[in-house]
Design a protein around this motif. Sequence first.
Motif: not given
Lengths: 787, 235
Positions: A94, A162, A626-627, A629-630, A157
């Motif tokens: 990120d 994270w 955004r989703r 990335k996680r 990640v």
Amino acid sequence: MRTLDRKLVRDFARLRGQVAAIALVVACGVATVVATRTAYESLVGARDDYYARHRFADVFAHLERAPDALRARITTIPGVAAVETRIVADVTLDVPGLDEPAAARLVSLPDGHEPTLNAIHLRSGRSLDPTRRDEAIVSEAFARANRLEVGDTIGAVLNGRWQDLRIVGLGLSPEYVYEIRPQDLFPDPRRFGVIWMSRAALGPAFDLDGAFNDVSIQLAEGAAPGDVIERLDRLLDRHGGLGAYGRDEQLSARFVEDEIRQNRITGTVLPAIFLGVAAFLLHIVLSRLVSLQREQIAVLKAFGYRDSSVAAHYLALALAAVALGAVLGVAVGLWLGALMNSVYRDFYRFPSFPYEPGGPVIAIAVGVSALAAALGALSAVRRVLALPPAEAMRPEPPARFRAGLLERSGLLARLATPARMVVRQISRRPVRASLSVVGLALAVAILVLARFFSDAIGTLAEVQFRAAQREDVSVAFHEPLGTAVGFELAALPGVLAVETSRSVPARIRAGHRSRRIAVTGLPPKPSLRRVVDRDGRPVATPPDGAVLTQHLARLLGVGPGDVVEIEVLEGRRQRLRVRVASLADELLGMSVYLDSRALARLLEEQGSVTGAWLRVDSREASELYRRLKRMPAVAGVGNRLAALRSFEDTLARNLGVMNFILVVFACVIAAAMVYNSARIALSERTRELASLRVLGFTRREVTEMLLGEQALLLLLALPAGFWIGKRLATLMAEAYAWELFRLPLVVTPRTYGFAALVTASAAVVSGALVRERLRRLDLVASLESRD
Amino acid sequence: MQSPVFRARGISKVYRVGDVLVTALSRVDLDLHAGELLVLLGPSGSGKSTLLNILGGLDLPSEGNVRFLDHDLSSADDPALTRFRREHVGFVFQFYNLIPSLTARENVALVTEIASRPMPPEEALDRVGLGDRLDHFPSQMSGGEQQRVAIARAVAKRPDVLLCDEPTGALDCETGKRVLEVLARANQDLGTTTAIITHNAAIAAMADRVVRMRSGAIVEEVRNSVRVPASSLEW
Ligand SMILES: Nc1ncnc2c1ncn2[C@@H]1O[C@H](COP(=O)(O)OP(=O)(O)OP(=O)(O)O)[C@@H](O)[C@H]1O
Ligand SMILES: [Mg+2]
């Protein structure tokens, strides 16, 4: 000064237009040699120096997991001089200010000492403190592109967890001179970078404490990489080895090597063409000069000048033109070489990449051009030297005129007198006319060749980013997942359509030849990512049998109907025998495609997924990113438009410079050729035209006759030039067929139009110059003079 | 009488034009003596130029033998002929054949530079009455002036023989006479053996000896008892 030299100087001054034209063509040739060769040498020098100083490895292998103890066994492989084991993993990052996740390759550095191999070069900051788990050294290009500084933090990640990483230094590595994500063609430093962390930090993060998943080897002097690779593969087999490979398959090294090879070809083929044209031009100009000065040569010989002095006289004229061109060419070449070097700096990350043009290169460039000139000049002078002086004294016998086919057909009678004379003039001296046509055609051909590169790259982009890739976003997973992940993705915000694929690393074999590639299973009728040929036409994957990239088939020496062995490099590591169903003439990379169900059958699995392509509603893209990335399963996210943009940006810089030079040079050569052709026609025909004027032809009619002839020659030269240009483009396309990409052989109508337009404009300008000379033609003087 | 400078015996010259053989000279014998002024007369195509070219080492006979003093010209190779021309012969051509990009002085210097005991170009041009036109280019001079430059060029090297192929062919009578005067003076002052080709029978009177040619052979040879000065020739 000797009197003969005085004549040389005066002739030189009188022929200044033609001399300038020749000098310019020579300058183009010399400049290309100097620019490409000096840039080449700097690149090779920087590379060799870097590889040696930073102990770039010779053999590389990635694997699933092996205990540290295996390292000792690897060391005992005969031919291995040094071994470095590491943890290497791909992660998503990120990055502040970037919507979509960036990708990074994490590489471990040994704790407390320098790496044995692939040492990194610290550009700023400090080395890692092994006691701090969150410290990272980031590749300089990535940091620059994302405005990251020492002391900044980025989120990553790591194995699903994270973690914030603190940047303590910026570095470079010989492994990533050309820093690109696998599958990419051009660096996109904003979205891909390399991050070094301590082994102590990465071991626990990837459950690899006391283990490694990557090994590099330095070969002993004289050891064959093939043997070592084979033994290493056998050792790593039980540990999920993905196949060892040498520098020739190491992505960065491969790109640098390809650039060097490409540079060598460009630096040979283009100057050869330019200097060939220069020699040809010199030959024409000097042949004409020599035959116009036939009687002067006879006088020199009659009074006892030796053949060698007469030859030297004309040779000196040629060499003076070449010397002028060489000086200009060296100056321009050095400037361009520095420019190319600065473009290279953007692509290739070396700790030091100086531009140090070498004297020998310049000497060779000048020597070769002088040789070309001497060849062109000697062949012209030889003819007159062979004449006994008594013979040379007699004026050249008048052209024999025969009533040709045209004449007898009666077609000519219907033409107006000037037009008739134009046709007669050409048919009367067919050899001379064809020489002019060849010269003009070469000019046209060079223009076609110059534009071919942008045509080819444009087509490449079109085929890759519009016909083959039609998704908005691509997602790659760390490991094979169940097909359910497709539904998970479809449920994410903004996702309009999902298509999944299964990719498996493999080694493909046919006889003793093999390559490491990815075997990809595709849905029967893919719509987001298709296999296309070089024209952008989709290639179907049959229900059974494999589709191979044509270039791969050629390397392996197989064709449709043949059987290849595919050694799967993960999971149960099956060895499969697969029939080649068809070939796909792809421009990028080398792959093997199968129908996804066929692949699942072969791998004996229920269907699994390693990647997906998404069509996305752009308004919800940020939320989607955004989703993504996680999501721990996601190893990388790609964006088609961003890739296209970076492709175009980089090309605009890289090929843009080279291409601009090529087009400028081609225009110069075309103009020089056309101008010379017109000037020679004028000087040959001055007496004849003056006689016609005296007989009562108007200035306009006489001008029409001369320029009409030139126009007709040009008209004949255009199709010939198009044809030669296409042949040259074919040659170039073949020379540029690398494993990573191929240039499509596309010459657009626009290119032909451009070539025709440039030559025609050159013709119009030269025509105007010649007309001006005709206007000032002194009738009496030109009838009296025999020069 | 002393032995001849040139001694040609049985020389023939056959040219091949396509499938046709053209006999330009057939078995010609000719001697040329030191200091002599010879005029060669004959209709167009009779072989005058061919003979002169062979004497001057510009061409080789197909058959026969030519000697210049102790040089055998008929068996000489190209470098030997070049050396012979350089050391011994001066040529004057019908169309002057000056180098257009060189001035009068430079046209003369072109030859004196490669000669062993030349006179200065200025002196040679002074002899032909062009001492004030040294730096003029051929295009700035009349035909007669150009021909005089050509003669200056030929005599400046102090050649042993001066071979002139229709030196007045392109000139009017008055100008022609001036040119011939210059040649006669060079012959007398410097003792240069001189051969002049002409169509013009009137010129024969200024010679020591007149040779008439027809169809590649010598048909008549006349020795003049007196040489008429060129200035009193009329045609
Ligand atoms: N190089 C050549 N090739 C073919 N034929 C030639 C050549 N030189 C001379 N001849 C022929 O030889 C013959 C003699 O020519 P030559 O030039 O000696 O004549 P000439 O007496 O000098 O004539 P003119 O007074 O017209 O100058 C002519 O028929 C001519 O056509
Ligand atoms: Mg003649």
